[in-house]
Design an enzyme around this catalytic site. Structure first.
Site, PDB file in Angstrom:
ATOM      1  CD  GLU A   1       1.743  -8.996   1.750  1.00  0.00           C
ATOM      2  OE1 GLU A   1       1.756 -10.200   2.044  1.00  0.00           O
ATOM      3  OE2 GLU A   1       0.703  -8.323   1.668  1.00  0.00           O
TER       4      GLU A   1
ATOM      5  CE1 TYR B   1     -10.030   0.904  -8.455  1.00  0.00           C
ATOM      6  CE2 TYR B   1      -7.916   1.215  -9.524  1.00  0.00           C
ATOM      7  CZ  TYR B   1      -8.875   0.385  -8.999  1.00  0.00           C
ATOM      8  OH  TYR B   1      -8.672  -0.957  -9.024  1.00  0.00           O
TER       9      TYR B   1
ATOM     10  CE1 TYR C   1      -2.631  -3.887  -8.188  1.00  0.00           C
ATOM     11  CE2 TYR C   1      -1.531  -1.834  -7.624  1.00  0.00           C
ATOM     12  CZ  TYR C   1      -1.857  -3.135  -7.318  1.00  0.00           C
ATOM     13  OH  TYR C   1      -1.409  -3.698  -6.153  1.00  0.00           O
TER      14      TYR C   1
ATOM     15  CB  CYS D   1     -17.676   2.574 -28.082  1.00  0.00           C
ATOM     16  SG  CYS D   1     -16.963   2.341 -29.703  1.00  0.00           S
TER      17      CYS D   1
ATOM     18  N   GLY E   1       0.765  -1.231   0.000  1.00  0.00           N
ATOM     19  CA  GLY E   1       0.000   0.000   0.000  1.00  0.00           C
ATOM     20  C   GLY E   1       0.800   1.287   0.000  1.00  0.00           C
TER      21      GLY E   1
HETATM   22  C1  LIG Z   1      -2.867  -5.382  -3.381  1.00  0.00           C
HETATM   23  C2  LIG Z   1      -2.117  -5.942  -2.242  1.00  0.00           C
HETATM   24  C3  LIG Z   1      -0.797  -5.552  -2.022  1.00  0.00           C
HETATM   25  C4  LIG Z   1      -0.080  -4.514  -2.866  1.00  0.00           C
HETATM   26  O1  LIG Z   1      -0.660  -3.275  -2.769  1.00  0.00           O
HETATM   27  P1  LIG Z   1       0.124  -1.996  -3.388  1.00  0.00           P
HETATM   28  O2  LIG Z   1      -0.801  -0.876  -3.156  1.00  0.00           O
HETATM   29  O3  LIG Z   1       0.328  -2.286  -4.828  1.00  0.00           O
HETATM   30  O4  LIG Z   1       1.412  -1.883  -2.659  1.00  0.00           O
HETATM   31  C5  LIG Z   1      -0.121  -6.137  -0.977  1.00  0.00           C
HETATM   32  N1  LIG Z   1      -0.709  -7.068  -0.187  1.00  0.00           N
HETATM   33  C6  LIG Z   1      -1.982  -7.457  -0.377  1.00  0.00           C
HETATM   34  C7  LIG Z   1      -2.562  -8.480   0.520  1.00  0.00           C
HETATM   35  C8  LIG Z   1      -2.730  -6.923  -1.398  1.00  0.00           C
HETATM   36  O5  LIG Z   1      -3.990  -7.311  -1.588  1.00  0.00           O
END
Ligand SMILES: *Cc1c(COP(=O)(O)O)cnc(C)c1O
Length: 483
Positions: free
Chosen positions: A336, A384, A441, A411, A294
């Site tokens: 992550e 978004y 994404y 379209c 995130g």
């Molecule tokens: C989507 C997701 C991420 C990565 O999110 P980013 O915003 O791309 O860093 C990491 N862990 C989990 C469980 C996710 O669903």
């Protein structure tokens, strides 16, 4: 209230209404563009030492161009900041192809997948299974079985049903297992499957704020407040074939404020403390706190994400402090990142087609600049309200700035790539424009809407370009047709 934390949907800044044109439209803001992006002597955009006009001449438009040095350097930034590349799990859903999987392996990162398809891709590129974790709120039995068969590093369990099915899969394997196979003297079928529990901690984070709640109204994970997370621990510990190695939390996407992570980390540590008080024998096994992904990136000059090492430091401090207060050994911290690694190093290059000036009333006008892609290669603006930065890429211009909107060829009136921007008044059909920070994404969510083939993904490094994913053809689009 937006309430599911796992998708990239969270925390997008609403399209800013630009009321004054930015200064020099030719400038490339360092924090928005790939680390190797420059203007060539005659003004064109170059990435990785390669002029985008040359890429367009060779490969046609539109295309994604991925700066390999940028991608790898962001992997290294995370590895350095967290002190252990293996605790940095790249979130494959942001963008994945075999070559990127190989880069991740070379950089010694771990990899998170959230479907059987992502798992199959990673394994097909030779990524070590024990550095892969499988996510997902509705994993199929086939996906769980594939993960177990591969010898995956961890399954991040997300429901009671899944815990039961996973335990069953491992049990049936154990029944089948030959008594003297496998490595380390442990029969292959009997090796317990490492499991992390996805905990929803009651923190929802968006770009500039986070919300702390006591309840959870969303599909992911086991809620802490309701006691579901405690019950999940009980069920995992009761299953012979499962080994509880970590707790996991993911609070949102495109986050700039570390306070949300800190609150989540604090709650996770307190939960870990409770578990270890009841089960001191787990102290050597239950060793990882995974704080999810995130981390935000700069899509425009208005975005100011904190540096990775600042974020890492505050997370480590809070986990260390909470653990010391509780008298616990400090666990490993895993993260992550998806967007923060893949996002900034990729640019989409389009050719300009139709240009239309539309009167908005009150003396205002907007120029609609059509490009040869759109919502099929970048759905994030439509989905978004995401903001992007766009520049004229095939040359420089000193013409006055014109309020513009970059739209696609689909379209749909919602087929918008860049909602509000300024482009030079002399922009013409045939010019190339580049949209920054499209590495996460965009290709991953690409579609073939209107039967528009998906663009290629090219990588560039040290003055050379190559094709990672080729352009889709009309034949590809008809491949699924039955005779
Ligand atoms: C989507 C997701 C991420 C990565 O999110 P980013 O915003 O791309 O860093 C990491 N862990 C989990 C469980 C996710 O669903």
């Amino acid at each position: 209230m937006r309430a599911h934390p796992a998708g990239p949907r969270h925390g997008e800044i609403p399209a800013a209404h630009l009321d004054a044109p930015a200064g020099d439209l030719n400038l490339l803001d360092r924090k928005v563009w790939p680390r190797t992006a420059t203007r060539t002597g005659d003004g064109a955009l170059a990435v990785g030492g390669v002029d985008v006009r040359d890429l367009a001449a060779t490969h046609g438009t539109p295309f994604f161009v991925l700066d390999e040095a940028d991608f790898r350097s962001r992997c290294q930034d995370f590895a350095d900041a967290f002190g252990d590349a293996g605790q940095v799990h790249y979130a494959g859903k942001a963008f994945l192809c075999r070559e990127v999987v190989r880069w991740l392996d070379q950089e010694r990162l771990s990899l998170d997948v959230c479907s059987g398809g992502e798992l199959a891709l990673a394994l097909s590129a030779g990524f070590p299974a024990d550095r892969i974790a499988l996510h997902g709120s509705n994993k199929s039995t086939a996906e769980l079985r594939a993960a177990v068969d591969a010898g995956i590093g961890a399954v991040v369990v997300d429901s009671f049903d899944e815990i039961g099915r996973l335990a069953g899969i491992v049990e049936r394997r154990a029944d089948r297992a030959e008594p003297h196979t496998g490595n380390g003297g442990v029969p292959a079928g009997r090796r317990p499957v490492p499991v992390m529990i996805r905990v929803t901690v009651g923190v929802e984070a968006h770009t500039h704020e986070f919300i702390a709640t006591a309840h959870e109204d969303q599909k992911f994970g086991f809620s802490l407040a309701s006691g579901a997370a405690t019950e999940a621990v009980r069920r995992v510990l009761a299953a012979d074939g499962l080994r509880l190695v970590g707790l996991h939390s993911h609070i949102g996407s495109q986050i700039f404020d570390p306070a949300g992570f800190e609150l989540a980390a604090g709650r996770l540590v307190r939960f870990l403390t409770e578990i270890l008080e009841r089960h001191p024998e787990l102290a050597d096994v239950l060793r990882t706190l995974d704080l999810g992904g995130g981390l935000g990136i700069a899509y425009t000059s208005a975005d100011d994400p904190p540096p990775v090492d600042t974020m890492a430091k505050s997370l480590s401090e809070i986990v260390t402090r909470e653990c010391q207060l509780a008298g616990l050994p400090v666990p490993a911290i895993a993260v992550e990142p998806g967007r923060a690694i893949a996002g900034p190093g990729t640019v989409t290059v389009y050719e300009v087609g139709t240009i239309k000036d539309v009167e908005l009333g009150g003396g205002l006008a907007r120029r609609y600049v059509s490009v040869d892609g759109g919502m099929s290669d970048n759905i994030r603006t439509a989905l978004y309200d995401a903001d992007y930065t766009v520049v004229l890429a095939s040359r420089e211009s000193s013409a006055p700035a014109v309020r513009s909107r970059v739209v696609g060829k689909h379209c749909e009136s919602g087929d918008i790539v860049v909602r509000d921007c300024y482009l030079p008044a002399d922009l013409a059909v045939g010019d190339l424009v580049a949209v920054a920070a499209t590495g996460a994404y965009c290709y991953a969510m690409a579609s073939t809407y209107n039967r528009v083939p998906r663009p290629p993904v090219l990588s560039v490094a040290d003055g050379a370009g190559r094709v990672l994913l080729r352009r889709e053809t009309y034949d590809d689009l008809m491949r699924l047709e039955m005779p």
